[in-house]
Design a protein around this motif. Structure first.
Motif, PDB file in Angstrom:
ATOM      1  N   ARG A  40      -0.629   0.598   3.587  1.00  8.24           N
ATOM      2  CA  ARG A  40      -0.323   0.974   2.202  1.00  8.24           C
ATOM      3  C   ARG A  40       1.126   1.429   2.062  1.00  8.24           C
ATOM      4  O   ARG A  40       1.826   1.030   1.115  1.00  8.24           O
ATOM      5  CB  ARG A  40      -1.268   2.097   1.760  1.00  8.24           C
ATOM      6  N   ASP A  41       1.599   2.250   2.991  1.00  6.83           N
ATOM      7  CA  ASP A  41       2.974   2.741   2.920  1.00  6.83           C
ATOM      8  C   ASP A  41       3.978   1.612   3.133  1.00  6.83           C
ATOM      9  O   ASP A  41       5.021   1.562   2.460  1.00  6.83           O
ATOM     10  CB  ASP A  41       3.184   3.839   3.965  1.00  6.83           C
ATOM     11  N   CYS A  42       3.681   0.711   4.074  1.00  5.84           N
ATOM     12  CA  CYS A  42       4.572  -0.429   4.312  1.00  5.84           C
ATOM     13  C   CYS A  42       4.629  -1.331   3.093  1.00  5.84           C
ATOM     14  O   CYS A  42       5.696  -1.889   2.767  1.00  5.84           O
ATOM     15  CB  CYS A  42       4.107  -1.216   5.534  1.00  5.84           C
ATOM     16  N   LEU A  43       3.490  -1.477   2.404  1.00  7.14           N
ATOM     17  CA  LEU A  43       3.449  -2.286   1.190  1.00  7.14           C
ATOM     18  C   LEU A  43       4.342  -1.664   0.115  1.00  7.14           C
ATOM     19  O   LEU A  43       5.081  -2.376  -0.591  1.00  7.14           O
ATOM     20  CB  LEU A  43       2.011  -2.392   0.690  1.00  7.14           C
ATOM     21  N   ALA A  44       4.279  -0.334  -0.013  1.00  3.77           N
ATOM     22  CA  ALA A  44       5.114   0.345  -1.003  1.00  3.77           C
ATOM     23  C   ALA A  44       6.595   0.143  -0.683  1.00  3.77           C
ATOM     24  O   ALA A  44       7.414  -0.078  -1.591  1.00  3.77           O
ATOM     25  CB  ALA A  44       4.762   1.826  -1.041  1.00  3.77           C
ATOM     26  N   GLN A  45       6.953   0.223   0.586  1.00  5.58           N
ATOM     27  CA  GLN A  45       8.344   0.015   0.993  1.00  5.58           C
ATOM     28  C   GLN A  45       8.773  -1.421   0.736  1.00  5.58           C
ATOM     29  O   GLN A  45       9.908  -1.678   0.317  1.00  5.58           O
ATOM     30  CB  GLN A  45       8.504   0.372   2.465  1.00  5.58           C
ATOM     31  N   TRP A  46       7.863  -2.368   1.012  1.00  4.86           N
ATOM     32  CA  TRP A  46       8.146  -3.788   0.772  1.00  4.86           C
ATOM     33  C   TRP A  46       8.482  -3.999  -0.708  1.00  4.86           C
ATOM     34  O   TRP A  46       9.500  -4.614  -1.042  1.00  4.86           O
ATOM     35  CB  TRP A  46       6.928  -4.614   1.163  1.00  4.86           C
ATOM     36  N   ASN A  47       7.629  -3.512  -1.593  1.00  3.98           N
ATOM     37  CA  ASN A  47       7.836  -3.711  -3.022  1.00  3.98           C
ATOM     38  C   ASN A  47       9.037  -2.925  -3.543  1.00  3.98           C
ATOM     39  O   ASN A  47       9.689  -3.346  -4.506  1.00  3.98           O
ATOM     40  CB  ASN A  47       6.574  -3.306  -3.792  1.00  3.98           C
ATOM     41  N   ALA A  48       9.343  -1.780  -2.885  1.00  3.75           N
ATOM     42  CA  ALA A  48      10.502  -0.991  -3.310  1.00  3.75           C
ATOM     43  C   ALA A  48      11.806  -1.726  -3.050  1.00  3.75           C
ATOM     44  O   ALA A  48      12.819  -1.462  -3.718  1.00  3.75           O
ATOM     45  CB  ALA A  48      10.494   0.357  -2.595  1.00  3.75           C
ATOM     46  N   ARG A  49      11.795  -2.643  -2.097  1.00  5.92           N
ATOM     47  CA  ARG A  49      13.012  -3.412  -1.799  1.00  5.92           C
ATOM     48  C   ARG A  49      13.288  -4.475  -2.854  1.00  5.92           C
ATOM     49  O   ARG A  49      14.376  -5.055  -2.887  1.00  5.92           O
ATOM     50  CB  ARG A  49      12.891  -4.073  -0.416  1.00  5.92           C
ATOM     51  N   HIS A  50      12.304  -4.768  -3.696  1.00  4.04           N
ATOM     52  CA  HIS A  50      12.473  -5.816  -4.717  1.00  4.04           C
ATOM     53  C   HIS A  50      12.015  -5.300  -6.082  1.00  4.04           C
ATOM     54  O   HIS A  50      11.136  -5.897  -6.722  1.00  4.04           O
ATOM     55  CB  HIS A  50      11.660  -7.061  -4.330  1.00  4.04           C
ATOM     56  N   PRO A  51      12.603  -4.206  -6.570  1.00  3.20           N
ATOM     57  CA  PRO A  51      12.123  -3.617  -7.829  1.00  3.20           C
ATOM     58  C   PRO A  51      12.368  -4.502  -9.055  1.00  3.20           C
ATOM     59  O   PRO A  51      11.640  -4.404 -10.043  1.00  3.20           O
ATOM     60  CB  PRO A  51      12.920  -2.312  -7.918  1.00  3.20           C
ATOM     61  N   ASN A  52      13.371  -5.348  -8.986  1.00  2.00           N
ATOM     62  CA  ASN A  52      13.722  -6.176 -10.140  1.00  2.00           C
ATOM     63  C   ASN A  52      13.351  -7.642  -9.966  1.00  2.00           C
ATOM     64  O   ASN A  52      13.839  -8.497 -10.704  1.00  2.00           O
ATOM     65  CB  ASN A  52      15.231  -6.060 -10.410  1.00  2.00           C
ATOM     66  N   ASP A  53      12.510  -7.909  -8.984  1.00  2.00           N
ATOM     67  CA  ASP A  53      12.115  -9.301  -8.717  1.00  2.00           C
ATOM     68  C   ASP A  53      10.590  -9.378  -8.619  1.00  2.00           C
ATOM     69  O   ASP A  53      10.028  -9.282  -7.526  1.00  2.00           O
ATOM     70  CB  ASP A  53      12.755  -9.789  -7.426  1.00  2.00           C
ATOM     71  N   PRO A  54       9.900  -9.550  -9.749  1.00  2.00           N
ATOM     72  CA  PRO A  54       8.433  -9.603  -9.734  1.00  2.00           C
ATOM     73  C   PRO A  54       7.888 -10.710  -8.841  1.00  2.00           C
ATOM     74  O   PRO A  54       6.758 -10.608  -8.338  1.00  2.00           O
ATOM     75  CB  PRO A  54       8.074  -9.860 -11.206  1.00  2.00           C
ATOM     76  N   GLY A  55       8.678 -11.748  -8.607  1.00  2.00           N
ATOM     77  CA  GLY A  55       8.218 -12.854  -7.784  1.00  2.00           C
ATOM     78  C   GLY A  55       8.058 -12.488  -6.321  1.00  2.00           C
ATOM     79  O   GLY A  55       7.440 -13.238  -5.560  1.00  2.00           O
TER      80      GLY A  55
END
Length: 332
Positions: free
Chosen positions: A221-236
């Motif tokens: 879960r934490d790694c997923l949050a970090q993954w998505n945090a790296r692409h805040p402006n790219d929904p793709g």
């Protein structure tokens, strides 16, 4: 490279012939035939065990032939003794070369086994498995925590990506999931395209298997949050992962055919864990676990870890005969 590798046996043959000629035609008073050991050592670089044995026998035969051509069938003076020393030297060298080849083969097999195990087990488990003599692939029943992790909406996520982008994404994703499993002493049973199945408690059990599985889910879960945090402006590039865990008895062993065997675990516990992971989509949860899993956490003394989950009530999952009490990981 190929020609260099093949040159060693040829060089050994040339050397053996030269030694034979010197031993036969010269009047040197030392054990020239003992130099055959050099031919054996050079030839052993590329020869298998049969070839090494043949080289040793050939050198013994050349030594005997040289003696017969030089001294006939008489056995007087120091010549017979020198020949006996040569025979012994060749025999000892051949035996040592064969032993060394066997030891190297065993070491290579251990390294191959270790590399293969490292694909599915954490380094600590690999170290322990290599040290034990008991075959861990023998069929047996054990209690364990089974974890499934999968990308939600993977088909839609990759529909507009190139093949290279899809493979690159999967490699990065599975590396992240695998690292989370290994970091908490789990074993990867198999990769499932865009996810994996992991087991905590097999092939080597501990008194924290359920706890380790829960901590692994939290890390994902934490790694997923970090993954998505790296692409805040790219929904793709934003992804969702579903994780399902169940605790119970599983059957461990090798299944498949003689040509393709797979070390795995099977049973109702595995099926239920898979159903729980799929149900994450229904409850819009990242991590779902069963009541049996929560009870195993409490039994291990990990009450604080169990309190990180909140009840979702009872649900009848597809393929299950009775409702299961499910718990989701609290949102941080």
């Amino acid at each position: 490279m190929f020609h260099q590798a093949r040159s060693h046996p040829f060089l050994a043959i040339v050397l053996a012939i030269c030694i034979f000629l010197v031993d036969t035609l010269s009047s040197l008073h030392f054990t020239v035939a003992s130099l055959y050991v050099a031919a054996i050592l050079i030839g052993a670089h590329d020869l298998e065990c049969t070839g090494i044995i043949f080289s040793g026998i050939s050198c013994v035969a050349l030594t005997a032939l040289s003696y017969l051509l030089t001294h006939g069938i008489t056995f007087v003076g120091a010549a017979p003794l020198r020949s006996i020393v040569s025979f012994a030297t060749i025999a000892i060298t051949t035996a040592l070369v064969l032993k060394n080849r066997s030891a190297n083969a065993s070491l290579a097999e251990v390294k191959r086994e270790r590399r293969n195990l490292a694909r599915f087990f954490s380094p600590e488990i690999v170290k322990r498995l290599v040290q034990i003599d008991v075959p861990f692939s023998a069929a047996r029943r054990e209690k364990a925590a089974v974890l499934f992790a999968d990308v939600v909406g993977f088909t839609a996520f990759t529909s507009e990506k190139t093949p290279d982008e899809v493979i690159g994404f999967l490699r990065e994703l599975l590396a992240m999931l695998g690292e989370a499993v290994f970091a908490h002493g789990g074993s990867i049973d198999k990769f499932l395209g865009d996810g994996l199945m992991a087991v905590f408690g097999l092939p080597l059990a501990s008194d924290r298997d359920a706890t380790n599985a829960a901590l692994c889910a939290m890390r994902i879960r934490d790694c997923l949050a970090q993954w998505n945090a790296r692409h805040p402006n790219d929904p793709g590039k934003l992804i969702r992962i579903a994780v399902g865990i169940h605790w119970g008895e599983v059957v461990q062993g090798d299944i498949g055919t003689d040509k393709r065997l797979e070390f795995t675990v099977v049973g109702d516990t595995v099926n239920i864990a898979s159903r729980v992971e799929a149900y994450c989509r229904t409850l819009n949860a990242t991590v779902l676990v069963t009541g049996d899993f929560i009870q195993s956490l409490i039994a291990e003394g990990s009450v604080d870890v169990a309190n990180a989950f909140t009840t979702e009530g009872e649900h009848l999952l597809r393929g299950c005969r009775k409702p299961l009490h499910l718990y989701s990981l609290k949102v941080r």
